[in-house]
Enzyme design. Sequence first.
Site, mmCIF file in Angstrom:
data_model
loop_
_atom_site.group_PDB
_atom_site.id
_atom_site.type_symbol
_atom_site.label_atom_id
_atom_site.label_comp_id
_atom_site.label_asym_id
_atom_site.label_seq_id
_atom_site.Cartn_x
_atom_site.Cartn_y
_atom_site.Cartn_z
ATOM 1 N N HIS A 194 0.868 -1.177 0.000
ATOM 2 C CA HIS A 194 0.000 0.000 0.000
ATOM 3 C C HIS A 194 0.903 1.224 0.000
ATOM 4 C CE1 HIS A 194 -3.233 2.782 1.092
ATOM 5 N NE2 HIS A 194 -2.410 3.286 2.006
ATOM 6 N N CYS A 219 -4.521 1.893 -4.774
ATOM 7 C CA CYS A 219 -3.855 3.036 -4.144
ATOM 8 C C CYS A 219 -2.579 3.443 -4.870
ATOM 9 C CB CYS A 219 -3.539 2.702 -2.679
ATOM 10 S SG CYS A 219 -2.502 1.225 -2.485
#
Length: 255
Positions: free
Chosen positions: A41, A115
């Site tokens: 992430h 993301c």
Amino acid sequence: MAEVVLHIYDVTNSGSEKTNNTIVQINRFFKDGIGLGGIFHSAIQVYGDDEWSYGYCEQGTGVFSCPSGKNPMYTYREKIFLGKTDCTIFMVNQMLHELSREWPGDTYDLLSKNCNHFCDVLCDRLGVPKIPGWVNRFAHAGDTALEVAGNTALRMKQAKTELVSASKVAYRFLSNVTSNVTNGSNGSNGSPQRSGSINSSDNGNLRFQGSWFKGLLNTAKPSTSTEIGNKDEDANHTINNQKKQSRDSDVLLFQ
């Protein structure tokens, strides 16, 4: 000018400690061991102490912020300095406002819109280099694999459709020829021909048309060496039969 910092986390929000540990081990091997990539992430920090990223939600925008390096859903790994932006804080706030409208949470996709993709877009608008390739490499590889599989399936479907269409055309052609032969009232020698009977000349034509139909179907797939040999034998067989019919006709003429 303001610094732009990329914050990277190991994705450890599966709800299973065993799965989370496995992901950490995968990241250590593929990223730290061989430098290939992993399951990560990412978030961007610019102007202030918060980082900005994107995630799934059922309603509203998927863009969110939290204190830099302290996202509670993941395990923090490292930060990377990407450069400095010439954008003012007002311009950055305007960008984030626009991105909040462009990136709703229900359009999140693990492979094609995650993301890391969001961070790439934000970096591009800030005028700094995009995130390192290894951060999102697994998602890119998975998305490419799905695209290739989809294109392959489409080509196979198109080939099948073309084959069926060609077969229908050939079938109608052969049906018309057979109907014409069957409905003929007189043979080539002037004597009446029984309904449903086929003389030697028509028989040769049908054999040739049958070979043509077989060749048409075989064009739908690559020919192997064995198939090429079989086609040659069929062609030789047809030629020999035609030669034999010609000799038989000559004998009849001279009798």
